[in-house]
Write an enzyme that holds these catalytic residues in place. Structure first.
Site, short mmCIF file in Angstrom:
data_model
loop_
_atom_site.label_atom_id
_atom_site.label_comp_id
_atom_site.label_asym_id
_atom_site.label_seq_id
_atom_site.Cartn_x
_atom_site.Cartn_y
_atom_site.Cartn_z
N SER A 19 119.15 20.27 35.01
CA SER A 19 118.38 21.50 34.77
C SER A 19 117.60 21.94 36.01
CB SER A 19 117.45 21.34 33.56
OG SER A 19 116.37 20.50 33.85
N HIS A 115 109.44 14.68 40.87
CA HIS A 115 109.02 13.60 39.98
C HIS A 115 108.11 14.20 38.90
CE1 HIS A 115 108.14 9.52 38.79
NE2 HIS A 115 106.87 9.87 38.68
N ASP A 147 110.47 8.99 51.40
CA ASP A 147 110.38 7.98 52.46
C ASP A 147 110.92 6.66 51.90
OD1 ASP A 147 108.37 6.89 50.91
OD2 ASP A 147 106.74 7.39 52.29
N GLU A 180 108.51 21.93 36.46
CA GLU A 180 109.43 21.43 37.49
C GLU A 180 110.34 22.54 37.98
OE1 GLU A 180 111.50 17.71 36.77
OE2 GLU A 180 110.11 17.24 35.15
C1 GRF Z 1 113.41 15.48 35.89
O1 GRF Z 1 112.41 15.23 34.95
C2 GRF Z 1 112.98 15.05 37.26
O2 GRF Z 1 111.61 15.21 37.48
C3 GRF Z 1 113.33 13.59 37.27
O3 GRF Z 1 114.56 13.51 36.57
C4 GRF Z 1 114.63 14.61 35.66
C5 GRF Z 1 115.91 15.33 35.95
O4 GRF Z 1 116.16 16.36 35.03
N1 GRF Z 1 113.40 13.09 38.62
P1 GRF Z 1 117.35 17.38 35.28
O5 GRF Z 1 118.63 16.56 35.46
O6 GRF Z 1 117.03 18.17 36.52
O7 GRF Z 1 117.40 18.22 34.06
#
Ligand code: GRF
Length: 212
Positions: A19, A115, A147, A180
């Site tokens: 996503s 994250h 990193d 995100e």
């Molecule tokens: C997200 O919550 C991201 O923060 C974490 O993994 C998840 C990936 O979700 N690192 P998607 O595959 O982008 O929907």
């Protein structure tokens, strides 16, 4: 007449639903994210939904199955692929595999990760559930350079939301995910602008005065 800069070429690495990748692609399509293009989408999981979505959009995709392979050897294939596609910025988007030191060194401060917590709180897996269980009142997400330590590199961008009394771990994760999808494009915009620099652990506008 000034020459138009070539777009920054992104290499998106994912392992799952994709996503965040889709949100980046949509930001580019709608002109919210300028000066970049997706050069290739790479997965370490052949069945990843995100790969199917990328193929559906007609984007170049590559699969390097990581299961059972030595990290360094697998990463060497991924690095070669990124180079072949002339990638200037690597975007980890739900890429569930630690990078080898060689990978990190191959793209210094040119690998972003997203994250789902306000780092440095709650690194590692199930960050949203960790935050919910801890009873925090603010949650959110972080886009940072990668990193050699897990969820540790210089922070490019964070977005925060309040945790509501009515939330459960699931609803909180959903609301963080919406943030995100905004944060990743905003972070890429910052990096692509070349207007920011790293000072110590801080990612700041070049022109800004420092009181240090
Ligand atoms: C997200 O919550 C991201 O923060 C974490 O993994 C998840 C990936 O979700 N690192 P998607 O595959 O982008 O929907």
């Amino acid at each position: 007449m000034s020459a138009v800069a070539a777009p920054l070429r992104l290499g998106v690495l994912l392992s799952g639903r994709g996503s965040n990748f889709l949100a980046i692609a949509e930001s580019i399509r709608t002109g919210k994210l300028n000066g970049v293009e997706i050069a290739v989408v790479i997965s370490n999981v052949a069945e990843a939904d995100g790969l199917k979505k990328a193929r559906g959009l007609g984007m170049p995709t590559e699969v390097f199955v990581s299961r059972g392979r030595k990290r360094q050897e697998h990463d060497a294939d991924v690095i070669a692929c990124l180079r072949a596609h002339r990638v200037g910025l690597v975007c980890l988007a739900g890429y569930m595999r630690l990078l080898s030191p060689e990978f990190v060194a191959a793209f210094p401060n040119r690998i972003l990760n997203i994250h789902p917590s306000l780092l440095p709180a709650f690194p590692g897996l199930e960050a949203q559930a960790q935050a919910f269980a801890h009873g925090v009142k603010m949650a959110g997400c972080t886009v940072h350079f990668v990193d050699d330590s897990l969820d540790h590199g210089v922070i490019v961008m964070q977005r925060a939301i309040p945790v509501l009394d009515a939330d459960d771990a699931h609803s909180l994760a959903e609301r963080i995910l919406a943030q995100e999808h905004l944060a990743y494009s905003e972070a890429i915009t910052r990096v692509a602008s070349e207007e920011y620099e790293i000072r110590g652990r801080r990612y700041v506008k070049r022109s800004s005065q420092s009181a240090d």
